[in-house]
Design an enzyme around this catalytic site. Structure first.
Site, PDB file in Angstrom:
ATOM      1  N   PHE A  14       0.586  11.894  -3.618  1.00 40.62           N
ATOM      2  CA  PHE A  14       1.930  12.135  -3.081  1.00 40.62           C
ATOM      3  C   PHE A  14       1.975  11.779  -1.594  1.00 40.62           C
ATOM      4  O   PHE A  14       2.280  12.602  -0.748  1.00 40.62           O
ATOM      5  CB  PHE A  14       2.316  13.596  -3.335  1.00 40.62           C
ATOM      6  CG  PHE A  14       3.812  13.794  -3.427  1.00 40.62           C
ATOM      7  CD1 PHE A  14       4.543  13.221  -4.444  1.00 40.62           C
ATOM      8  CD2 PHE A  14       4.482  14.573  -2.487  1.00 40.62           C
ATOM      9  CE1 PHE A  14       5.925  13.400  -4.536  1.00 40.62           C
ATOM     10  CE2 PHE A  14       5.856  14.774  -2.567  1.00 40.62           C
ATOM     11  CZ  PHE A  14       6.571  14.185  -3.600  1.00 40.62           C
ATOM     12  N   VAL A  73       4.080   6.287  -0.741  1.00 45.73           N
ATOM     13  CA  VAL A  73       4.735   5.682  -1.912  1.00 45.73           C
ATOM     14  C   VAL A  73       5.092   6.749  -2.957  1.00 45.73           C
ATOM     15  O   VAL A  73       6.192   6.741  -3.526  1.00 45.73           O
ATOM     16  CB  VAL A  73       3.852   4.565  -2.522  1.00 45.73           C
ATOM     17  CG1 VAL A  73       4.519   3.971  -3.758  1.00 45.73           C
ATOM     18  CG2 VAL A  73       3.581   3.468  -1.501  1.00 45.73           C
ATOM     19  N   LYS A 125      -2.516  -1.872  -5.623  1.00 47.18           N
ATOM     20  CA  LYS A 125      -2.999  -3.268  -5.758  1.00 47.18           C
ATOM     21  C   LYS A 125      -4.510  -3.346  -5.761  1.00 47.18           C
ATOM     22  O   LYS A 125      -5.084  -4.234  -6.397  1.00 47.18           O
ATOM     23  CB  LYS A 125      -2.413  -4.148  -4.661  1.00 47.18           C
ATOM     24  CG  LYS A 125      -2.764  -3.702  -3.261  1.00 47.18           C
ATOM     25  CD  LYS A 125      -1.539  -3.430  -2.468  1.00 47.18           C
ATOM     26  CE  LYS A 125      -1.842  -2.444  -1.374  1.00 47.18           C
ATOM     27  NZ  LYS A 125      -0.759  -2.297  -0.427  1.00 47.18           N
ATOM     28  N   GLY A 130       6.000  -4.833  -2.771  1.00 50.24           N
ATOM     29  CA  GLY A 130       6.654  -3.583  -2.363  1.00 50.24           C
ATOM     30  C   GLY A 130       7.933  -3.334  -3.151  1.00 50.24           C
ATOM     31  O   GLY A 130       7.906  -3.069  -4.347  1.00 50.24           O
ATOM     32  N   ILE A 166      10.244  -5.459  -3.945  1.00 43.12           N
ATOM     33  CA  ILE A 166      10.783  -6.655  -4.619  1.00 43.12           C
ATOM     34  C   ILE A 166      10.307  -6.696  -6.074  1.00 43.12           C
ATOM     35  O   ILE A 166       9.116  -6.527  -6.322  1.00 43.12           O
ATOM     36  CB  ILE A 166      10.293  -7.938  -3.913  1.00 43.12           C
ATOM     37  CG1 ILE A 166      10.596  -7.882  -2.421  1.00 43.12           C
ATOM     38  CG2 ILE A 166      10.897  -9.185  -4.553  1.00 43.12           C
ATOM     39  CD1 ILE A 166       9.901  -8.968  -1.622  1.00 43.12           C
ATOM     40  N   GLY A 193       4.915   3.203   8.432  1.00 42.16           N
ATOM     41  CA  GLY A 193       4.382   3.421   7.079  1.00 42.16           C
ATOM     42  C   GLY A 193       4.157   2.139   6.295  1.00 42.16           C
ATOM     43  O   GLY A 193       4.049   2.165   5.081  1.00 42.16           O
ATOM     44  N   GLU A 198      -1.823  -0.123   5.628  1.00 41.33           N
ATOM     45  CA  GLU A 198      -2.754   0.689   4.839  1.00 41.33           C
ATOM     46  C   GLU A 198      -3.385   1.747   5.751  1.00 41.33           C
ATOM     47  O   GLU A 198      -3.342   1.616   6.977  1.00 41.33           O
ATOM     48  CB  GLU A 198      -3.860  -0.196   4.259  1.00 41.33           C
ATOM     49  CG  GLU A 198      -3.356  -1.318   3.379  1.00 41.33           C
ATOM     50  CD  GLU A 198      -2.525  -0.813   2.205  1.00 41.33           C
ATOM     51  OE1 GLU A 198      -3.034  -0.019   1.411  1.00 41.33           O
ATOM     52  OE2 GLU A 198      -1.357  -1.211   2.088  1.00 41.33           O
ATOM     53  N   LYS A 225      -3.027  -9.199  -3.631  1.00 44.18           N
ATOM     54  CA  LYS A 225      -1.730  -9.565  -4.222  1.00 44.18           C
ATOM     55  C   LYS A 225      -1.788 -10.988  -4.778  1.00 44.18           C
ATOM     56  O   LYS A 225      -1.107 -11.314  -5.749  1.00 44.18           O
ATOM     57  CB  LYS A 225      -0.624  -9.394  -3.181  1.00 44.18           C
ATOM     58  CG  LYS A 225      -0.418  -7.908  -2.829  1.00 44.18           C
ATOM     59  CD  LYS A 225       0.359  -7.717  -1.549  1.00 44.18           C
ATOM     60  CE  LYS A 225       0.535  -6.240  -1.225  1.00 44.18           C
ATOM     61  NZ  LYS A 225       1.059  -5.998   0.121  1.00 44.18           N
TER      62      LYS A 225
END
Ligand code: HSE
Length: 392
Positions: A8, A11, A91, A120, A122, A173, A176, A191
């Site tokens: 939590f 994201v 990822k 993200g 998209i 934010g 990483e 990615k």
């Protein structure tokens, strides 16, 4: 549908907020070591024991937003094998364990979705898969790291220095926990692995793809690009030509006619090329709590509503010829900066200018791997060096 969220943080909490706007989703449990400040009113949902989620038969789907590989790998595999669907934004996990996760999903007859793992906010991976239903893809490429894009944009726009722009991206934010993976290109590499495997039914791994980031870029590089009408971006490239797959991650500079040159702040621009559709690009916020959180919930809604793509993710079988990388045919002209005209460097230089002992150079067309090896060598011997492919 009753679901759980594992992890939590930025994201996970973004997904929680987005779920409030979706019909028919109840977040029953949240796995985290501590209650996130601001969420004390739902403290009763928090648990630190994965078995509370696995053994809860009402929970049909688990969102994984923990990050890292080892612990989520164990938890996600357990959930899938137990027949719980999984949506993950992770990822690192999808890049490192793609085949294993697909096998676990097949074993548990569960669905696995990971659209937020690249791009993200998209719906890139979703549409990549969709594009394949009636097309043959030949290329994927793009700006897929919001942190690097934010840094480069700030440096171009206001002359911000690298460290200040990175600190700002962390505060917002985007970065990483350890931003090394952003600025050294590892996040973009992951990615690239995920997009390549999905686009080309491949099974490539991180160690096969040469990757270089932007950590050694200087204000002087940016000044040179600005005065010559170029904009620097960190790019992933992957394509199939004559049945051979090439892939690499590197900084590139774009003239103003390219869409990439106009991508600001934390945005991403990701492109696929298909024999039928031609060039198709996706633009939007590639990082951040709310954009990525809503992408998680979009995948949850698709599973809840039974939205299938051409086949479940776990039906994929990697094709042997697209499971190794053949970069030999990829030749580029590069901009590069150094302070040490060794023979190796002189041999690849086409043009150069010297200012205060620093060499600003344009290379002859050289193989991608040769430039990456040179950059690696210069880093090892601790000499200043930066390069960027001049995108035609
Ligand atoms: N650190 C990543 C980025 C987060 O900046 O793009 C989204 O994957």
């Amino acid at each position: 549908m009753k679901i759980a969220i594992m992890g939590f943080g930025i994201v996970g909490s973004g997904a929680y907020e987005a779920a409030k706007l979706a019909d028919g989703i109840e977040i029953k449990k949240i796995l985290d070591l501590r209650v996130r400040p601001g969420y004390e009113d739902i403290a009763d949902k928090f648990t630190s024991d994965i078995n509370d989620i696995i053994s809860d038969e009402e929970i049909e789907l688990v969102v994984e937003t923990m990050g890292g590989v080892d612990v989520p790998r164990e938890y996600v595999t357990k959930c899938l094998k137990a027949g719980k669907h999984v949506v993950t934004s992770n990822k690192n996990l999808v890049s490192a364990c793609y085949q294993e996760l697909n096998e676990a999903a097949a074993e548990g007859n569960a669905k696995l979705r990971f659209t937020p793992a690249a791009g993200g906010g998209i719906p890139w991976l979703f549409n990549l898969r969709r594009a394949k239903r009636c097309d043959v893809l030949t290329e994927v490429r793009g700006i897929v790291n919001g942190t690097c894009n934010y840094i480069l944009d700030s440096m171009h726009k206001s002359g911000a220095n690298f460290e200040d722009a990175l600190a700002e991206a962390q505060k917002l934010g985007y970065a990483e926990k350890d931003p090394t993976s952003d600025i050294e290109g590892t996040d973009t590499l992951r990615k690239c692995v995920i997009s390549t495997n999905l686009a080309f039914d491949a099974n490539v791994t991180e160690d096969q793809i040469p990757a270089c980031g932007i950590s050694s870029i200087s204000a002087e590089d940016i000044q040179f690009f600005n005065s010559n009408g170029y904009t620097c971006k960190l790019m992933m490239y992957s394509k199939v030509m004559d049945g051979k797959l090439s892939a690499y991650v590197e900084p590139a500079i774009f003239g103003p006619q390219h869409l990439e040159a106009n991508v600001k702040a934390n945005n991403n621009l990701i492109t696929l090329v298909g024999e039928n559709v031609g060039t198709l690009s996706f633009f939007g916020q590639g990082a951040g709590s709310a954009p990525t959180g809503q992408s998680v919930i979009q995948d949850v809604i698709d599973i809840k509503d039974g939205v299938e793509m051409n086949a479940p993710f776990h039906d994929y079988f990697p094709a042997a010829e697209t499971s190794f990388i053949a970069n030999e045919s990829q030749l580029h002209t590069y901009y590069f900066r150094h302070d040490h005209p060794s023979r190796m460097i002189t041999e690849i230089t086409d043009k150069f200018a010297v200012v205060d002992g620093t060499y600003y150079c344009i290379s002859k067309p050289i193989p991608v791997v040769e430039m990456h090896e040179l950059a690696k060598h210069m880093k090892q011997v601790e000499r200043p060096f930066f390069f960027a492919h001049i995108h035609e």
